[in-house]
Design an enzyme around this catalytic site. Structure first.
Site, PDB file in Angstrom:
ATOM      1  N   ASN A 101       0.744  -1.193   0.072  1.00  7.28           N
ATOM      2  CA  ASN A 101       0.099   0.125   0.046  1.00  7.28           C
ATOM      3  C   ASN A 101       0.703   1.224  -0.143  1.00  7.28           C
ATOM      4  OD1 ASN A 101      -0.006  -0.918   2.989  1.00  7.28           O
ATOM      5  ND2 ASN A 101      -0.014   1.087   3.206  1.00  7.28           N
ATOM      6  N   SER A 102       2.339   1.424   0.212  1.00  6.69           N
ATOM      7  CA  SER A 102       3.009   2.505   0.292  1.00  6.69           C
ATOM      8  C   SER A 102       4.476   2.234  -0.252  1.00  6.69           C
ATOM      9  CB  SER A 102       3.026   2.950   1.636  1.00  6.69           C
ATOM     10  OG  SER A 102       3.661   2.085   2.652  1.00  6.69           O
ATOM     11  N   GLY A 103       5.238   3.457  -0.519  1.00  2.00           N
ATOM     12  CA  GLY A 103       6.552   3.133  -0.829  1.00  2.00           C
ATOM     13  C   GLY A 103       6.766   2.200  -2.009  1.00  2.00           C
ATOM     14  N   SER A 135      18.648  -4.589   2.880  1.00  2.80           N
ATOM     15  CA  SER A 135      19.090  -3.034   2.890  1.00  2.80           C
ATOM     16  C   SER A 135      20.463  -2.883   2.793  1.00  2.80           C
ATOM     17  CB  SER A 135      18.468  -2.325   4.065  1.00  2.80           C
ATOM     18  OG  SER A 135      18.877  -1.226   4.395  1.00  2.80           O
ATOM     19  N   TYR A 180      17.765  -3.117  13.424  1.00  2.00           N
ATOM     20  CA  TYR A 180      17.407  -2.979  11.957  1.00  2.00           C
ATOM     21  C   TYR A 180      18.580  -3.730  11.029  1.00  2.00           C
ATOM     22  CZ  TYR A 180      16.176  -1.246   7.374  1.00  2.00           C
ATOM     23  OH  TYR A 180      15.782  -0.837   6.208  1.00  2.00           O
TER      24      TYR A 180
END
Length: 315
Positions: free
Chosen positions: A23-25, A156, A181
């Site tokens: 839904n994003s990004g 990442s 993270y």
């Protein structure tokens, strides 16, 4: 591969693609690209309402409809019950899945725990996707396309600051939000590579390949949410400036994932931006850090993940 863009993506008519965090990004941009090529995209979203709004936006931007179909479903990666329910619903309604994009994630948030008691970054970024992949694996094996089905796991560049401390994977002794993270992103790579090793070692050809990727520095709402979670107003200002100065847009940031999902890449590959410091530019096949290829750490993480989630692959 030089200058690869979505214009070079093949048609995906008749294929089913699952995208977490659609839904994003980056997930939103990947969903838009897959649907524009004719795929049915299952938008796996924590919020069905936000997912529906995103689907409406994609249709509106395309002039009212897309070549493929958009199927919004609830999947909260912070809940193993939600993951299991999502997987069951998909198995009930679909005969196969051609591509699974493990894209959703949280970044550098204050310590909290998932519904199942895992540190949230490890729980959402790795364990939720581990359980989802294991549960959807029979649907991936069932895919009968001209190419292998694919599991694409979004990591990442921050994996380079991750460390697999198996004495405290859930950060119960001390907590560093950026260290957590980095660990979760390193775990993504261990999972992607170990999955490919297990596929290769299976007695029968499974017709599935596992590929890892990372988007570089893509300016998305992920950074802004991190700044908001910090509770420091200045952090949001700094993050907005950094996004504007250093970040590439989400459309470009989604290219490594799209290339990993549709391009000519081997199982176990690592797709990243090929520009400055591998933070910008068109996708290329590169190499993650040495720690991500540690076989013992990958095996130990897999065993921990099976015990933590209660889910495993039967290859």
């Amino acid at each position: 591969m030089a200058g690869w863009t979505t214009d070079e993506m093949s048609r995906l008519d008749g294929e089913t693609v699952v995208v977490t965090g659609a839904n994003s990004g980056l997930g939103f941009e990947a969903t838009r690209a897959f649907a524009s090529k004719g795929a049915t995209v299952v938008m796996a979203c924590r919020s069905v309402d936000r997912g529906a709004d995103a689907a409406d936006q994609i249709r509106s931007d395309a002039g009212g409809e897309v070549d493929g179909a958009l199927d919004v479903r609830e999947c909260d990666l912070a809940s193993l019950t939600s993951v299991a329910s999502f997987a069951k619903g998909l198995a009930d309604d679909y005969d196969a899945v051609d591509t699974l994009c493990n894209n959703a994630g949280v970044m550098a948030i204050p310590r909290r725990e998932t519904e199942d008691g895992f540190e949230t970054q490890l729980g959402v970024n790795h364990l939720g996707h581990f359980a989802l992949t294991c549960r959807l694996f029979p649907l991936l094996v069932a895919a009968d396309g001209v190419d292998d089905a694919r599991v694409v796991t979004q990591s990442s560049g921050a994996h380079e600051r991750g460390e697999m401390d198996f004495s405290d994977l859930n950060w119960e002794e001390s907590y560093d939000k950026w260290g957590a993270y980095g660990r979760s992103k390193l775990a993504n790579l261990h999972f992607a590579y170990e999955l490919q090793r297990r596929i290769d070692a299976a007695a029968d050809a499974l017709g599935v390949r596992s590929v890892a990727c990372h988007p570089g520095y893509a300016a998305t709402n992920l950074q802004l949410r991190t700044a908001e979670e910090s509770g420091t107003p200045l952090a949001a200002v700094v993050m907005r400036v950094a996004n504007a100065v250093f970040g590439q847009d989400a459309t470009t940031g989604a290219l490594p994932l799209l290339y990993a999902a549709t391009g000519d890449v081997d199982g176990g590959a690592y797709v990243e931006p090929g520009g400055l410091l591998n933070m910008r530019g068109a996708p290329t096949v590169g190499r993650s850090n040495d720690a991500s290829y540690d076989l013992d750490d990958a095996r130990r993480l897999w065993e921990f993940s099976v015990e933590a989630t209660g889910v495993d692959l039967s290859l």
